[in-house]
Write a protein that holds these residues in place. Structure first.
Motif, PDB file in Angstrom:
ATOM      1  N   ARG A  25      22.167  12.941  30.149  1.00 30.00           N
ATOM      2  CA  ARG A  25      22.814  11.737  29.630  1.00 30.00           C
ATOM      3  C   ARG A  25      24.308  11.965  29.435  1.00 30.00           C
ATOM      4  O   ARG A  25      24.760  13.104  29.333  1.00 30.00           O
ATOM      5  CB  ARG A  25      22.176  11.330  28.303  1.00 30.00           C
ATOM      6  CG  ARG A  25      20.698  10.992  28.394  1.00 30.00           C
ATOM      7  CD  ARG A  25      20.191  10.538  27.039  1.00 30.00           C
ATOM      8  NE  ARG A  25      20.330  11.608  26.043  1.00 30.00           N
ATOM      9  CZ  ARG A  25      20.242  11.419  24.730  1.00 30.00           C
ATOM     10  NH1 ARG A  25      20.034  10.202  24.258  1.00 30.00           N
ATOM     11  NH2 ARG A  25      20.364  12.430  23.895  1.00 30.00           N
ATOM     12  N   HIS A  28      28.658  10.620  25.363  1.00 28.05           N
ATOM     13  CA  HIS A  28      28.688   9.570  24.344  1.00 28.05           C
ATOM     14  C   HIS A  28      27.281   9.262  23.845  1.00 28.05           C
ATOM     15  O   HIS A  28      27.061   9.056  22.644  1.00 28.05           O
ATOM     16  CB  HIS A  28      29.343   8.314  24.918  1.00 28.05           C
ATOM     17  CG  HIS A  28      29.605   7.246  23.896  1.00 28.05           C
ATOM     18  ND1 HIS A  28      28.689   6.249  23.625  1.00 28.05           N
ATOM     19  CD2 HIS A  28      30.668   7.017  23.069  1.00 28.05           C
ATOM     20  CE1 HIS A  28      29.177   5.448  22.694  1.00 28.05           C
ATOM     21  NE2 HIS A  28      30.372   5.894  22.330  1.00 28.05           N
ATOM     22  N   ALA A  29      26.303   9.238  24.753  1.00 25.17           N
ATOM     23  CA  ALA A  29      24.918   8.975  24.357  1.00 25.17           C
ATOM     24  C   ALA A  29      24.317  10.154  23.617  1.00 25.17           C
ATOM     25  O   ALA A  29      23.541   9.979  22.673  1.00 25.17           O
ATOM     26  CB  ALA A  29      24.080   8.641  25.593  1.00 25.17           C
ATOM     27  N   GLY A  33      26.019   7.721  20.270  1.00 25.22           N
ATOM     28  CA  GLY A  33      26.606   6.419  20.582  1.00 25.22           C
ATOM     29  C   GLY A  33      27.211   5.770  19.341  1.00 25.22           C
ATOM     30  O   GLY A  33      27.197   6.311  18.250  1.00 25.22           O
TER      31      GLY A  33
END
Length: 218
Positions: A25, A28-29, A33
């Motif tokens: 991923r 940021h995730a 997030g």
């Protein structure tokens, strides 16, 4: 010039292009997030800079000035009350707007998101730790043991405030630097992983193995 160049390797092997730690991923995730990830990745420079400045100021007051926590808290409260008192008197006299609680501090959703982020990361850490400690991943088990030992040695060289300060500064700088130089970091990490794997295989090949004797049937 691309950073991936297979001609530089003597054995003509291509360095893996996988992401660091095998992540799938975006960063940021992974950071949860939302607003917390935005702050850690400096997508909101003003808030990130204010947080880093505040942490550095607190560290400076405790470690350099050697403030006591209770004394520092009382002095901050006195200064804040005096500033608000002068502001309110001036506002009544000149017709200015009275001070109000900043929206960021009064926003319950922002605090809930921060608490949820750390709770979620803590649960992930516990689940991964239980999975490794249960004998499901022997390689990572020994890596975690070695990492914790190294961390304990490092922690013995610093007091808690310094160690906490280093951790907070690392949280706010390393993810941002990684996302900015992601290709270069992944490339060199892939090289180190491949070379480490080759050294590990050579080490295993040097371990003497006993010969298997064939059973004689009478």
């Amino acid at each position: 010039m691309p950073i991936y160049d297979s001609s530089s390797e003597s054995d003509n092997e291509i360095t893996p292009r996988g992401k660091l730690f095998g992540r799938q991923r975006p960063m940021h995730a992974i950071l949860g997030g939302g607003k917390v990830a935005d702050v850690l990745l400096w997508r909101n420079p003003k808030v990130s800079a204010a947080l880093l400045t505040g942490v550095t100021t607190i560290w400076f007051l405790f470690e350099v000035v050697e403030y006591n926590f209770v004394t520092l808290l009382c002095h901050i409260s006195i200064t804040a009350m005096l500033a608000i008192f002068i502001w309110c008197i001036s506002a009544d006299y000149f017709g200015w707007k009275r001070p109000t609680i900043p929206q960021l501090l009064s926003d319950q959703a922002a605090f809930s998101e921060v608490v949820y982020f750390f709770h979620w990361r803590f649960n992930q850490f516990l689940q991964k730790l239980l999975h490794i400690a249960g004998g499901n991943d022997p390689v990572n088990f020994f890596l975690v043991i070695i990492s914790l030992y190294v961390l304990s040695v490092i922690g013995s060289c610093f007091d808690f405030v310094n160690l906490l300060f280093i951790g907070l500064v690392s949280m706010e700088t390393l993810p941002y630097l990684y996302t900015r130089y992601e290709d270069e970091v992944d490339y060199h990490a892939g090289q180190m992983t491949r070379k480490g794997s080759k050294v590990y295989k050579r080490f295993l090949n040097k371990i003497p193995r006993g010969t298997v004797k064939e059973k004689k049937h009478s």
